[in-house]
Design a protein around this motif. Sequence first.
Motif, PDB file in Angstrom:
ATOM      1  N   MET A   1       4.308 -63.542 -16.112  1.00 16.09           N
ATOM      2  CA  MET A   1       3.929 -63.837 -14.724  1.00 16.09           C
ATOM      3  C   MET A   1       2.431 -63.647 -14.534  1.00 16.09           C
ATOM      4  O   MET A   1       1.744 -63.111 -15.400  1.00 16.09           O
ATOM      5  N   SER A   2       1.921 -64.087 -13.388  1.00 16.65           N
ATOM      6  CA  SER A   2       0.490 -64.023 -13.126  1.00 16.65           C
ATOM      7  C   SER A   2      -0.017 -62.593 -13.226  1.00 16.65           C
ATOM      8  O   SER A   2       0.673 -61.638 -12.874  1.00 16.65           O
ATOM      9  N   ALA A   3      -1.243 -62.455 -13.708  1.00 14.22           N
ATOM     10  CA  ALA A   3      -1.842 -61.139 -13.833  1.00 14.22           C
ATOM     11  C   ALA A   3      -2.108 -60.547 -12.457  1.00 14.22           C
ATOM     12  O   ALA A   3      -2.262 -61.278 -11.479  1.00 14.22           O
ATOM     13  N   PRO A   4      -2.138 -59.211 -12.348  1.00 19.02           N
ATOM     14  CA  PRO A   4      -2.445 -58.578 -11.067  1.00 19.02           C
ATOM     15  C   PRO A   4      -3.818 -59.020 -10.551  1.00 19.02           C
ATOM     16  O   PRO A   4      -4.674 -59.455 -11.307  1.00 19.02           O
ATOM     17  N   PHE A   5      -3.989 -58.885  -9.265  1.00 22.37           N
ATOM     18  CA  PHE A   5      -5.278 -59.231  -8.654  1.00 22.37           C
ATOM     19  C   PHE A   5      -6.326 -58.189  -9.033  1.00 22.37           C
ATOM     20  O   PHE A   5      -6.036 -57.006  -9.155  1.00 22.37           O
ATOM     21  N   ARG A   6      -7.541 -58.640  -9.191  1.00 23.07           N
ATOM     22  CA  ARG A   6      -8.629 -57.759  -9.584  1.00 23.07           C
ATOM     23  C   ARG A   6      -9.300 -57.139  -8.357  1.00 23.07           C
ATOM     24  O   ARG A   6      -9.287 -57.715  -7.263  1.00 23.07           O
ATOM     25  N   ASP A   7      -9.930 -55.966  -8.560  1.00 19.47           N
ATOM     26  CA  ASP A   7     -10.648 -55.304  -7.474  1.00 19.47           C
ATOM     27  C   ASP A   7     -11.713 -56.228  -6.887  1.00 19.47           C
ATOM     28  O   ASP A   7     -11.941 -56.236  -5.669  1.00 19.47           O
ATOM     29  N   GLU A   8     -12.366 -57.008  -7.750  1.00 23.53           N
ATOM     30  CA  GLU A   8     -13.437 -57.897  -7.291  1.00 23.53           C
ATOM     31  C   GLU A   8     -12.927 -58.952  -6.305  1.00 23.53           C
ATOM     32  O   GLU A   8     -13.657 -59.379  -5.409  1.00 23.53           O
ATOM     33  N   GLU A   9     -11.675 -59.359  -6.446  1.00 21.43           N
ATOM     34  CA  GLU A   9     -11.111 -60.353  -5.538  1.00 21.43           C
ATOM     35  C   GLU A   9     -10.920 -59.768  -4.138  1.00 21.43           C
ATOM     36  O   GLU A   9     -11.136 -60.451  -3.133  1.00 21.43           O
ATOM     37  N   PHE A  10     -10.516 -58.510  -4.078  1.00 22.06           N
ATOM     38  CA  PHE A  10     -10.372 -57.856  -2.770  1.00 22.06           C
ATOM     39  C   PHE A  10     -11.740 -57.669  -2.113  1.00 22.06           C
ATOM     40  O   PHE A  10     -11.895 -57.903  -0.912  1.00 22.06           O
ATOM     41  N   GLU A  11     -12.714 -57.254  -2.896  1.00 22.99           N
ATOM     42  CA  GLU A  11     -14.062 -57.074  -2.336  1.00 22.99           C
ATOM     43  C   GLU A  11     -14.634 -58.395  -1.838  1.00 22.99           C
ATOM     44  O   GLU A  11     -15.236 -58.455  -0.759  1.00 22.99           O
ATOM     45  N   SER A  12     -14.438 -59.458  -2.601  1.00 20.59           N
ATOM     46  CA  SER A  12     -14.935 -60.769  -2.194  1.00 20.59           C
ATOM     47  C   SER A  12     -14.355 -61.185  -0.853  1.00 20.59           C
ATOM     48  O   SER A  12     -15.053 -61.759  -0.008  1.00 20.59           O
ATOM     49  N   ALA A  13     -13.074 -60.883  -0.627  1.00 20.86           N
ATOM     50  CA  ALA A  13     -12.420 -61.269   0.635  1.00 20.86           C
ATOM     51  C   ALA A  13     -12.993 -60.497   1.817  1.00 20.86           C
ATOM     52  O   ALA A  13     -13.356 -61.088   2.846  1.00 20.86           O
ATOM     53  N   TRP A  14     -13.092 -59.159   1.704  1.00 19.08           N
ATOM     54  CA  TRP A  14     -13.512 -58.403   2.884  1.00 19.08           C
ATOM     55  C   TRP A  14     -14.983 -58.625   3.217  1.00 19.08           C
ATOM     56  O   TRP A  14     -15.383 -58.531   4.386  1.00 19.08           O
ATOM     57  N   LYS A 125     -12.134 -49.565   8.230  1.00 22.68           N
ATOM     58  CA  LYS A 125     -10.813 -49.709   7.640  1.00 22.68           C
ATOM     59  C   LYS A 125     -10.478 -51.197   7.617  1.00 22.68           C
ATOM     60  O   LYS A 125     -10.490 -51.860   8.661  1.00 22.68           O
ATOM     61  N   ILE A 126     -10.205 -51.717   6.432  1.00 17.54           N
ATOM     62  CA  ILE A 126     -10.012 -53.149   6.250  1.00 17.54           C
ATOM     63  C   ILE A 126      -8.715 -53.386   5.486  1.00 17.54           C
ATOM     64  O   ILE A 126      -8.432 -52.708   4.494  1.00 17.54           O
ATOM     65  N   TRP A 127      -7.937 -54.342   5.959  1.00 19.22           N
ATOM     66  CA  TRP A 127      -6.700 -54.737   5.301  1.00 19.22           C
ATOM     67  C   TRP A 127      -6.953 -56.079   4.604  1.00 19.22           C
ATOM     68  O   TRP A 127      -7.442 -57.025   5.222  1.00 19.22           O
ATOM     69  N   VAL A 128      -6.603 -56.157   3.324  1.00 12.78           N
ATOM     70  CA  VAL A 128      -6.783 -57.394   2.559  1.00 12.78           C
ATOM     71  C   VAL A 128      -5.454 -57.760   1.899  1.00 12.78           C
ATOM     72  O   VAL A 128      -4.797 -56.917   1.286  1.00 12.78           O
ATOM     73  N   ILE A 129      -5.074 -59.023   2.027  1.00 13.72           N
ATOM     74  CA  ILE A 129      -3.857 -59.540   1.400  1.00 13.72           C
ATOM     75  C   ILE A 129      -4.248 -60.756   0.565  1.00 13.72           C
ATOM     76  O   ILE A 129      -4.857 -61.698   1.083  1.00 13.72           O
ATOM     77  N   LEU A 130      -3.916 -60.725  -0.718  1.00 11.51           N
ATOM     78  CA  LEU A 130      -4.198 -61.828  -1.621  1.00 11.51           C
ATOM     79  C   LEU A 130      -2.890 -62.454  -2.091  1.00 11.51           C
ATOM     80  O   LEU A 130      -1.893 -61.752  -2.298  1.00 11.51           O
ATOM     81  N   ALA A 131      -2.900 -63.761  -2.252  1.00 13.10           N
ATOM     82  CA  ALA A 131      -1.708 -64.472  -2.723  1.00 13.10           C
ATOM     83  C   ALA A 131      -2.135 -65.653  -3.580  1.00 13.10           C
ATOM     84  O   ALA A 131      -3.189 -66.250  -3.351  1.00 13.10           O
ATOM     85  N   ARG A 132      -1.314 -65.988  -4.567  1.00 11.96           N
ATOM     86  CA  ARG A 132      -1.555 -67.190  -5.359  1.00 11.96           C
ATOM     87  C   ARG A 132      -0.246 -67.654  -5.979  1.00 11.96           C
ATOM     88  O   ARG A 132       0.679 -66.852  -6.199  1.00 11.96           O
ATOM     89  N   SER A 133      -0.190 -68.939  -6.253  1.00 16.00           N
ATOM     90  CA  SER A 133       1.010 -69.517  -6.839  1.00 16.00           C
ATOM     91  C   SER A 133       1.271 -68.922  -8.214  1.00 16.00           C
ATOM     92  O   SER A 133       0.354 -68.527  -8.934  1.00 16.00           O
ATOM     93  N   LYS A 149       2.307 -76.145  -6.964  1.00 15.63           N
ATOM     94  CA  LYS A 149       1.965 -75.320  -8.124  1.00 15.63           C
ATOM     95  C   LYS A 149       0.527 -74.793  -8.083  1.00 15.63           C
ATOM     96  O   LYS A 149       0.128 -74.044  -8.965  1.00 15.63           O
ATOM     97  N   ASP A 150      -0.243 -75.200  -7.080  1.00 10.29           N
ATOM     98  CA  ASP A 150      -1.637 -74.761  -6.990  1.00 10.29           C
ATOM     99  C   ASP A 150      -1.918 -74.315  -5.557  1.00 10.29           C
ATOM    100  O   ASP A 150      -2.227 -75.120  -4.688  1.00 10.29           O
ATOM    101  N   TYR A 151      -1.777 -73.024  -5.335  1.00 12.51           N
ATOM    102  CA  TYR A 151      -1.936 -72.437  -4.005  1.00 12.51           C
ATOM    103  C   TYR A 151      -2.602 -71.084  -4.157  1.00 12.51           C
ATOM    104  O   TYR A 151      -2.251 -70.298  -5.044  1.00 12.51           O
ATOM    105  N   ARG A 152      -3.590 -70.816  -3.324  1.00 14.78           N
ATOM    106  CA  ARG A 152      -4.210 -69.485  -3.325  1.00 14.78           C
ATOM    107  C   ARG A 152      -4.727 -69.184  -1.919  1.00 14.78           C
ATOM    108  O   ARG A 152      -5.173 -70.078  -1.201  1.00 14.78           O
ATOM    109  N   GLN A 153      -4.652 -67.927  -1.561  1.00 17.40           N
ATOM    110  CA  GLN A 153      -5.069 -67.530  -0.220  1.00 17.40           C
ATOM    111  C   GLN A 153      -5.534 -66.080  -0.234  1.00 17.40           C
ATOM    112  O   GLN A 153      -4.961 -65.240  -0.934  1.00 17.40           O
ATOM    113  N   SER A 154      -6.582 -65.809   0.525  1.00 17.84           N
ATOM    114  CA  SER A 154      -7.007 -64.430   0.762  1.00 17.84           C
ATOM    115  C   SER A 154      -7.164 -64.244   2.266  1.00 17.84           C
ATOM    116  O   SER A 154      -7.638 -65.143   2.968  1.00 17.84           O
ATOM    117  N   VAL A 155      -6.733 -63.084   2.748  1.00 16.84           N
ATOM    118  CA  VAL A 155      -6.832 -62.750   4.171  1.00 16.84           C
ATOM    119  C   VAL A 155      -7.417 -61.352   4.286  1.00 16.84           C
ATOM    120  O   VAL A 155      -6.963 -60.422   3.609  1.00 16.84           O
TER     121      VAL A 155
END
Length: 213
Positions: A1-14, A125-133, A149-155
Amino acid sequence: MSAPFRDEEFESAWRELDEPRLEGGWQLFTEAMGVTIYRRYDEETGLYEYKVLGVLTSCAPARCADVYMDLEYRTGWDKYAKELCEKDFSGRSAIYWEVKYPFPLSNRDYVYVRERRELEVDGRKIWVILARSSPETPWDEKKGVVRVKDYRQSVAMESDGACGTKVFMNYFDNPGGLIPSWLVNWAAQTGVPAFLTDMQKACDAYGDYQLRK
């Protein structure tokens, strides 16, 4: 299955809560109902990637995050969500989501992974939710429904300094098939602001929903 999300992806979103990064072809698409939407053309797919900034004026960010994560509740307030459920695959969970499309188009469905984090950043205090197909997840496809089959989202969400929530969203979605341009434009220009409006109503009603469970 897809690899876990990286810390850098959460930082990029917030970080884009403060100011969205618009270099590299991003253009203002529309401003409506207190929501600003930017888009960038993806030459490989011929589709657009979107960034959205808005405020949910009467809902605290913790509740917004809870509502966003609650799959069972969403099927009650999101009129386009036909089915939403979560299943475990070898110790990791994946989500199935079927979305209603207008006739005569076929519905689309998604199999994706997601992760939520609550972050403390310089007193914020920041809430971040990442998702991808997750196309490698062995979830059976339905006849007559097109698998995305190609979906990605950050909130990213944080307090707006009053009683509401400031929201940043970045998403790309390749629905497959021949989708009319009017529908793609409608979904971005009208559907996204309407979704945030519906989500605010859902946040307002969430306390009563939890009491009824």
